[in-house]
Design an enzyme around this catalytic site. Sequence first.
Site, PDB file in Angstrom:
ATOM      1  N   LYS A 149       4.334 -15.790   3.110  1.00  0.00           N
ATOM      2  CA  LYS A 149       3.531 -16.313   2.282  1.00  0.00           C
ATOM      3  C   LYS A 149       5.180 -16.241   2.042  1.00  0.00           C
ATOM      4  O   LYS A 149       5.848 -16.181   0.797  1.00  0.00           O
ATOM      5  CB  LYS A 149       3.661 -15.925   0.907  1.00  0.00           C
ATOM      6  CG  LYS A 149       3.338 -16.444  -0.706  1.00  0.00           C
ATOM      7  CD  LYS A 149       2.207 -17.460  -0.318  1.00  0.00           C
ATOM      8  CE  LYS A 149       2.558 -18.433  -1.926  1.00  0.00           C
ATOM      9  NZ  LYS A 149       1.819 -19.854  -1.513  1.00  0.00           N
ATOM     10  N   ASP A 183      -6.243  -7.028   4.678  1.00  0.00           N
ATOM     11  CA  ASP A 183      -7.411  -6.560   3.606  1.00  0.00           C
ATOM     12  C   ASP A 183      -8.362  -7.427   2.661  1.00  0.00           C
ATOM     13  O   ASP A 183      -9.352  -7.708   2.917  1.00  0.00           O
ATOM     14  CB  ASP A 183      -6.702  -5.722   2.131  1.00  0.00           C
ATOM     15  CG  ASP A 183      -7.747  -5.207   1.453  1.00  0.00           C
ATOM     16  OD1 ASP A 183      -8.636  -4.209   2.822  1.00  0.00           O
ATOM     17  OD2 ASP A 183      -7.863  -4.739   0.134  1.00  0.00           O
ATOM     18  N   ASP A 189      -2.250 -18.626   1.066  1.00  0.00           N
ATOM     19  CA  ASP A 189      -3.084 -19.650   0.314  1.00  0.00           C
ATOM     20  C   ASP A 189      -3.768 -20.190   1.846  1.00  0.00           C
ATOM     21  O   ASP A 189      -5.625 -20.750   1.735  1.00  0.00           O
ATOM     22  CB  ASP A 189      -2.599 -20.113  -0.257  1.00  0.00           C
ATOM     23  CG  ASP A 189      -1.427 -20.876  -0.604  1.00  0.00           C
ATOM     24  OD1 ASP A 189      -1.038 -20.716   0.318  1.00  0.00           O
ATOM     25  OD2 ASP A 189      -0.843 -20.924  -1.004  1.00  0.00           O
ATOM     26  N   TYR A 223       0.618  -1.178  -0.034  1.00  0.00           N
ATOM     27  CA  TYR A 223       0.163   0.143   0.336  1.00  0.00           C
ATOM     28  C   TYR A 223       0.955   1.310  -0.088  1.00  0.00           C
ATOM     29  O   TYR A 223       0.198   2.535  -0.101  1.00  0.00           O
ATOM     30  CB  TYR A 223      -1.409   0.130   1.235  1.00  0.00           C
ATOM     31  CG  TYR A 223      -1.948  -0.863   1.393  1.00  0.00           C
ATOM     32  CD1 TYR A 223      -1.955  -1.722   0.838  1.00  0.00           C
ATOM     33  CD2 TYR A 223      -3.198  -0.232   1.263  1.00  0.00           C
ATOM     34  CE1 TYR A 223      -3.277  -2.649   0.502  1.00  0.00           C
ATOM     35  CE2 TYR A 223      -4.449  -0.375   0.612  1.00  0.00           C
ATOM     36  CZ  TYR A 223      -4.691  -1.910   0.952  1.00  0.00           C
ATOM     37  OH  TYR A 223      -5.316  -3.272   0.968  1.00  0.00           O
ATOM     38  N   ASP A 277     -12.115  -9.244   4.739  1.00  0.00           N
ATOM     39  CA  ASP A 277     -13.477  -9.739   3.560  1.00  0.00           C
ATOM     40  C   ASP A 277     -13.764 -11.136   3.386  1.00  0.00           C
ATOM     41  O   ASP A 277     -15.163 -11.591   3.057  1.00  0.00           O
ATOM     42  CB  ASP A 277     -13.177  -9.206   2.219  1.00  0.00           C
ATOM     43  CG  ASP A 277     -13.487  -7.911   2.000  1.00  0.00           C
ATOM     44  OD1 ASP A 277     -12.948  -6.603   3.222  1.00  0.00           O
ATOM     45  OD2 ASP A 277     -13.731  -7.564   0.793  1.00  0.00           O
TER      46      ASP A 277
HETATM   47  C1  IPM Z   1     -10.233  -0.787   3.115  1.00  0.00           C
HETATM   48  C2  IPM Z   1     -10.499  -1.173   2.109  1.00  0.00           C
HETATM   49  C3  IPM Z   1      -9.186   0.444   2.491  1.00  0.00           C
HETATM   50  C4  IPM Z   1      -7.789  -0.727   2.921  1.00  0.00           C
HETATM   51  C5  IPM Z   1      -9.428   0.527   0.833  1.00  0.00           C
HETATM   52  C6  IPM Z   1     -10.675   1.789   0.551  1.00  0.00           C
HETATM   53  C7  IPM Z   1      -8.348   1.862   0.481  1.00  0.00           C
HETATM   54  O1  IPM Z   1     -11.237  -1.895   1.130  1.00  0.00           O
HETATM   55  O2  IPM Z   1     -10.443  -0.620   4.476  1.00  0.00           O
HETATM   56  O3  IPM Z   1      -9.867  -2.775   4.015  1.00  0.00           O
HETATM   57  O4  IPM Z   1      -7.713  -1.527   1.268  1.00  0.00           O
HETATM   58  O5  IPM Z   1      -7.569  -0.816   3.123  1.00  0.00           O
HETATM   59 MN    MN Z   2     -11.537  -4.192   2.228  1.00  0.00          MN
END
Ligand code: IPM
Ligand code: MN
Length: 358
Positions: free
Chosen positions: A189, A245, A221, A141, A249
């Site tokens: 990894k 990240d 993975d 990032y 999710d």
């Molecule tokens: C999160 C989001 C952010 C990230 C984006 C919006 C930059 O996906 O907070 O998980 O990737 O950190």
């Molecule tokens: Mn995210």
Amino acid sequence: MAFRIVLLPGDGIGPEVIHQAERVLNRVADVFGCEFVFTRQRIGGSALAAGLSPLPPDTLADVGGADAVLLGAVGDPAFDHRPAGSRPESGLLALRREMGVFANLRPVKVWAGLEDAGPLKPGVLTGTDLIVVRELLGGLYYGQPRGWDRETGTAINTLGYSRPEIARVARVAFDLARARRKRLVSVDKANVLETSQLWRAVVNDVARDYPDVQLSHEYVDACAMKLVVAPASFDVVLTENLFGDILSDEAGAVCGSLGLLPSASLGAGPGLFEPVHGSAPTMAGKGVANPCGAILSAAMLLRSGLHLPGEADAIDRAVAETFAAGVVTGDLAVPGVSTAAFGDAVIARIRRDPPTRP
Ligand code: IPM
Ligand code: MN
């Protein structure tokens, strides 16, 4: 004593979910007799649309004087064509860096009443209660050099980590594990990446100070696979920025909906609290977004940002009772209640703990 909270509603569904979180916080203030002073600032696409930069100076100045920051979401397809540095997302990345919030805590659990809401068989999901600790200020990032050279048709991002960057977030994860079920999985990894080999070495070094915590290492993975096959096997999951990240999710979806997940980003100063879901532009403005991630982020703000555990408990308990009563938004069951109706249901259940008898 009045606590200063900066609200950064941001883009897409951000303003709708932050509105509900603010209503819940106001109810907490009434019930517990504490005082919150809110200010609102722009960030991301909402700042760009007003002709400002993704992180306007006024926003940064206000955040500098705050006790805590509550953010909705950042991201707007209208600005997708822009180079990385002038996209809405760059405002959030700059804010995290300016605030020095290096540890991003993302708790994930199966709520009573929602065992059937996700894609997994309830039997697989039972007992899931984990927390992802995501390194937030390093890795791909922020690494330099980066860029897209349109002439040569090449692009580059840089993945770098230093010993102190890894050690400080590892300590946060070990401390959390110590206060929970004392199991920590560090995800990397290391079979391919040198940064991951350094990560593993540093985590092993830090582990010497935590002999009571059971540490294991997992490739990313394999961890992604295990999160759907045996989510209940995890306690604390420590990982670098991009892996965190992605895995958070996945973990959110496993438990029913990404809309459920809150987060706390912590450093030396005030914390930044935000739901894990994004701006969900296609849902925006329809009153259907799940405000749970934002409401639970407000609870994390009270607990770890303002050190008000009783007030934070009251929100967590109200959300649990709301789910137990079968009240959910459309991401969890069809038909679901509206964003505002879910907020109403939580607010109606905010109360002080009944006094316990000696
Ligand atoms: C999160 C989001 C952010 C990230 C984006 C919006 C930059 O996906 O907070 O998980 O990737 O950190
Ligand atoms: Mn995210």
